[in-house]
Design a protein around this motif. Structure first.
Motif, PDB file in Angstrom:
ATOM      1  N   ALA A   5     -12.615 -39.093  15.386  1.00 23.18           N
ATOM      2  CA  ALA A   5     -12.511 -37.903  16.239  1.00 23.18           C
ATOM      3  C   ALA A   5     -13.808 -37.092  16.217  1.00 23.18           C
ATOM      4  CB  ALA A   5     -11.334 -37.052  15.787  1.00 23.18           C
ATOM      5  N   ARG A   6     -14.444 -37.053  15.060  1.00 23.93           N
ATOM      6  CA  ARG A   6     -15.738 -36.360  14.986  1.00 23.93           C
ATOM      7  C   ARG A   6     -16.771 -37.039  15.886  1.00 23.93           C
ATOM      8  NH1 ARG A   6     -16.674 -35.355   8.472  1.00 23.93           N
ATOM      9  NH2 ARG A   6     -15.259 -33.560   8.230  1.00 23.93           N
ATOM     10  N   THR A   7     -16.784 -38.358  15.888  1.00 22.45           N
ATOM     11  CA  THR A   7     -17.756 -39.068  16.720  1.00 22.45           C
ATOM     12  C   THR A   7     -17.491 -38.803  18.200  1.00 22.45           C
ATOM     13  OG1 THR A   7     -18.051 -40.786  15.062  1.00 22.45           O
ATOM     14  CG2 THR A   7     -18.705 -41.330  17.308  1.00 22.45           C
ATOM     15  N   GLN A   8     -16.209 -38.836  18.607  1.00 26.46           N
ATOM     16  CA  GLN A   8     -15.894 -38.554  20.007  1.00 26.46           C
ATOM     17  C   GLN A   8     -16.263 -37.114  20.366  1.00 26.46           C
ATOM     18  OE1 GLN A   8     -14.811 -40.726  22.511  1.00 26.46           O
ATOM     19  NE2 GLN A   8     -15.510 -38.936  23.671  1.00 26.46           N
ATOM     20  N   ARG A  48     -19.852 -28.789  11.190  1.00 29.48           N
ATOM     21  CA  ARG A  48     -21.171 -29.126  10.644  1.00 29.48           C
ATOM     22  C   ARG A  48     -21.510 -30.586  10.912  1.00 29.48           C
ATOM     23  NH1 ARG A  48     -20.169 -27.868   5.840  1.00 29.48           N
ATOM     24  NH2 ARG A  48     -20.695 -25.669   6.090  1.00 29.48           N
ATOM     25  N   ALA A  49     -20.540 -31.482  10.716  1.00 29.16           N
ATOM     26  CA  ALA A  49     -20.783 -32.913  10.918  1.00 29.16           C
ATOM     27  C   ALA A  49     -21.079 -33.216  12.387  1.00 29.16           C
ATOM     28  CB  ALA A  49     -19.584 -33.722  10.439  1.00 29.16           C
ATOM     29  N   VAL A  50     -20.308 -32.623  13.286  1.00 30.27           N
ATOM     30  CA  VAL A  50     -20.510 -32.866  14.724  1.00 30.27           C
ATOM     31  C   VAL A  50     -21.847 -32.304  15.175  1.00 30.27           C
ATOM     32  CG1 VAL A  50     -19.660 -32.262  17.020  1.00 30.27           C
ATOM     33  CG2 VAL A  50     -18.055 -33.005  15.256  1.00 30.27           C
ATOM     34  N   ARG A  51     -22.145 -31.095  14.751  1.00 32.05           N
ATOM     35  CA  ARG A  51     -23.400 -30.474  15.157  1.00 32.05           C
ATOM     36  C   ARG A  51     -24.601 -31.267  14.634  1.00 32.05           C
ATOM     37  NH1 ARG A  51     -25.005 -25.287  16.826  1.00 32.05           N
ATOM     38  NH2 ARG A  51     -27.176 -24.837  16.309  1.00 32.05           N
ATOM     39  N   LEU A  82     -21.167 -45.114  10.977  1.00 27.10           N
ATOM     40  CA  LEU A  82     -20.973 -44.510  12.290  1.00 27.10           C
ATOM     41  C   LEU A  82     -20.384 -45.532  13.259  1.00 27.10           C
ATOM     42  CD1 LEU A  82     -21.304 -42.191  14.320  1.00 27.10           C
ATOM     43  CD2 LEU A  82     -23.702 -42.881  14.609  1.00 27.10           C
ATOM     44  N   ALA A  83     -20.888 -46.760  13.230  1.00 29.25           N
ATOM     45  CA  ALA A  83     -20.383 -47.806  14.132  1.00 29.25           C
ATOM     46  C   ALA A  83     -18.888 -48.036  13.920  1.00 29.25           C
ATOM     47  CB  ALA A  83     -21.169 -49.102  13.919  1.00 29.25           C
ATOM     48  N   ALA A  84     -18.435 -47.926  12.679  1.00 28.40           N
ATOM     49  CA  ALA A  84     -17.022 -48.168  12.374  1.00 28.40           C
ATOM     50  C   ALA A  84     -16.103 -47.129  12.993  1.00 28.40           C
ATOM     51  CB  ALA A  84     -16.826 -48.210  10.859  1.00 28.40           C
ATOM     52  N   THR A  85     -16.634 -45.972  13.349  1.00 33.77           N
ATOM     53  CA  THR A  85     -15.797 -44.930  13.951  1.00 33.77           C
ATOM     54  C   THR A  85     -15.507 -45.204  15.428  1.00 33.77           C
ATOM     55  OG1 THR A  85     -17.672 -43.501  14.569  1.00 33.77           O
ATOM     56  CG2 THR A  85     -16.757 -43.220  12.349  1.00 33.77           C
ATOM     57  N   PHE A  86     -16.204 -46.140  16.018  1.00 33.46           N
ATOM     58  CA  PHE A  86     -15.908 -46.535  17.400  1.00 33.46           C
ATOM     59  C   PHE A  86     -14.740 -47.532  17.350  1.00 33.46           C
ATOM     60  CE2 PHE A  86     -20.086 -44.802  17.812  1.00 33.46           C
ATOM     61  CZ  PHE A  86     -20.235 -44.398  19.145  1.00 33.46           C
ATOM     62  N   GLY A  88     -11.539 -47.170  18.917  1.00 29.60           N
ATOM     63  CA  GLY A  88     -10.551 -47.181  19.988  1.00 29.60           C
ATOM     64  C   GLY A  88      -9.267 -46.462  19.653  1.00 29.60           C
ATOM     65  N   SER A  89      -9.248 -45.668  18.604  1.00 33.58           N
ATOM     66  CA  SER A  89      -8.042 -44.934  18.216  1.00 33.58           C
ATOM     67  C   SER A  89      -7.786 -43.783  19.192  1.00 33.58           C
ATOM     68  CB  SER A  89      -8.180 -44.402  16.787  1.00 33.58           C
ATOM     69  OG  SER A  89      -9.320 -43.564  16.672  1.00 33.58           O
ATOM     70  N   SER A  90      -6.680 -43.105  19.000  1.00 34.37           N
ATOM     71  CA  SER A  90      -6.246 -42.086  19.967  1.00 34.37           C
ATOM     72  C   SER A  90      -7.310 -41.032  20.236  1.00 34.37           C
ATOM     73  CB  SER A  90      -4.973 -41.406  19.446  1.00 34.37           C
ATOM     74  OG  SER A  90      -3.923 -42.333  19.329  1.00 34.37           O
ATOM     75  N   TYR A  91      -7.994 -40.564  19.185  1.00 31.83           N
ATOM     76  CA  TYR A  91      -8.979 -39.504  19.344  1.00 31.83           C
ATOM     77  C   TYR A  91     -10.406 -39.997  19.138  1.00 31.83           C
ATOM     78  CZ  TYR A  91      -4.874 -36.525  19.096  1.00 31.83           C
ATOM     79  OH  TYR A  91      -3.649 -35.947  19.341  1.00 31.83           O
TER      80      TYR A  91
END
Length: 392
Positions: A5-8, A48-51, A82-86, A88-91
């Motif tokens: 969700a942070r990555t999105q 902080r992480a998103v920014r 970071l790649a692992a956060t892509f 396809g989950s709901s958020y």
């Protein structure tokens, strides 16, 4: 928020920054504030992480990315977590495919890099333009001593700037010392170029492009609160910030005056030929402030540069009409492009007989044509060009 969700959220934020850059919208820091204000569920660690990731993307990709996803995907190619956060989950964002577009890393669009090289800046100087900037303060000598501010806030005093203190880049500018006017947030470079006015108590200064009044307040401190400063601008919202800032700082000699664009000379006719010092902190490309506003390089085009260069030339001619026979103009741009700096002053001197560039003795910077240049790499400041001009 989970990592996906942070990555999105980061992709959404960078998309908003890209859209604003294309359309002339708000600056990235303002967009980020609005973005998080609309997402109250995001905790401080999430914000902080998103920014941080968003600004990493803005700094890494100079040629304007087609989409925010293409920038974050390019970062993910070198970052397995970071790649692992892509996932396809709901958020979260959709999985990365091998053939999808990636943004192109680089300092800036090619035409801008060529212009910097033509101005004598090497690759190390250019790389420093995208470093993270520290937080610099100017102690207001009308209200406080530097030792007092250091005792409360800490930081490092600049040995060559008697009113300057530097704090780490992540410091939040929230302190009673700032709220009560004992200090102002102001980059070391901005403090240095303000010194180029050589203002003294009892004289008459005009800050022709005063904006929110940062340099007006610095000049008032040089004048020890004695004399007169006429602070003018064509931007009502920015100029409206001066009065409360001046009140906090104990500055009583600054008079704001709103001007109509293109009518500056007519609206200043009552003070024509009277100023001891005219500060022209001209509208510019802002290439010297990329450490703070890295998305600004996505906004700059050759056409926009041509427009600001034309405005600078006109304002310099306005300033010439405001100075007393022994008065001086201090011309400042937070740009490292020669079209806005040495070339602009050379052109002014060519069309205004009897004017000359005066020597400058500043604590930092190097001679560059008729003025001096400060850079992040060489001077640990934002990038500036400054020249002082007088008759005779």
């Amino acid at each position: 928020m989970n990592p996906a969700a942070r990555t999105q959220a980061t992709i959404d934020l960078v998309d908003a920054i890209l859209d604003a850059a294309r359309t002339g919208g708000a600056a990235a820091d303002q967009i980020a504030k609005r973005f998080f204000a609309a997402r109250r569920y995001a905790g401080s660690k999430d914000r902080r992480a998103v920014r941080t990731l968003a600004y990493d993307a803005v700094r890494r990709f100079g040629p304007v990315p087609a989409t925010a996803r293409s920038a974050i995907v390019a970062l993910a190619d070198a970052d397995p977590e970071l790649a692992a956060t892509f996932d396809g989950s709901s958020y979260g964002p959709a999985p990365i495919t091998a053939d999808e577009p990636r943004a192109e890393p680089g300092l800036a669009p090619a035409w801008l890099v060529d212009a910097f090289h033509a101005a004598g800046l090497d690759d190390s100087e250019l790389a420093a333009l995208l470093d993270r900037a520290p937080l610099d303060l100017r102690v207001n000598r009308l209200r406080a001593e530097r030792t007092e501010v250091l005792a409360e806030l800490g930081g490092d005093p600049a040995p060559d700037l008697p009113d300057a203190i530097r704090l780490p880049a992540d410091t939040l500018p929230d302190s009673e010392i700032l709220r009560d006017g004992r200090a102002e947030v102001q980059d070391f470079g901005s403090q240095i170029v303000s010194l180029a006015t050589c203002a003294e108590p009892g004289g008459f200064a005009i800050d022709l492009c005063a904006g929110g009044g940062g340099k007006t307040l610095a000049i008032a401190a040089q004048m020890a609160g004695e004399g007169r400063i006429l602070a003018t601008d064509t931007d009502r919202p920015r100029l409206s910030r001066l009065a409360p800032r001046a009140a906090r700082a104990g500055v009583t000699i600054a008079e704001p005056r709103l001007l109509d664009p293109g009518k500056e000379s007519a609206m200043l006719d009552d003070v024509a030929g009277q100023a001891d010092w005219v500060m022209v902190d001209a509208p510019c490309s802002g290439t010297g402030t990329w450490r703070r506003n890295p998305e600004a390089r996505w906004r700059l085009t050759p056409d926009r540069l041509d427009r600001v260069v034309a405005t600078q030339a006109r304002l310099l001619d306005v300033a010439a009409g405001l100075t007393a026979p022994t008065g001086t103009i201090t011309y400042v741009v937070c740009s490292l492009l020669d079209d806005e700096g040495r070339g602009q002053v050379d052109a002014f001197l060519a069309r205004n007989a009897g004017w000359r560039a005066l020597p400058l003795a500043l604590p930092r910077g190097r001679v560059h044509g008729p003025g001096m240049r400060l850079t992040p790499a060489s001077d640990s400041t934002d990038g500036f060009f400054v020249a002082r001009l007088g008759r005779g």
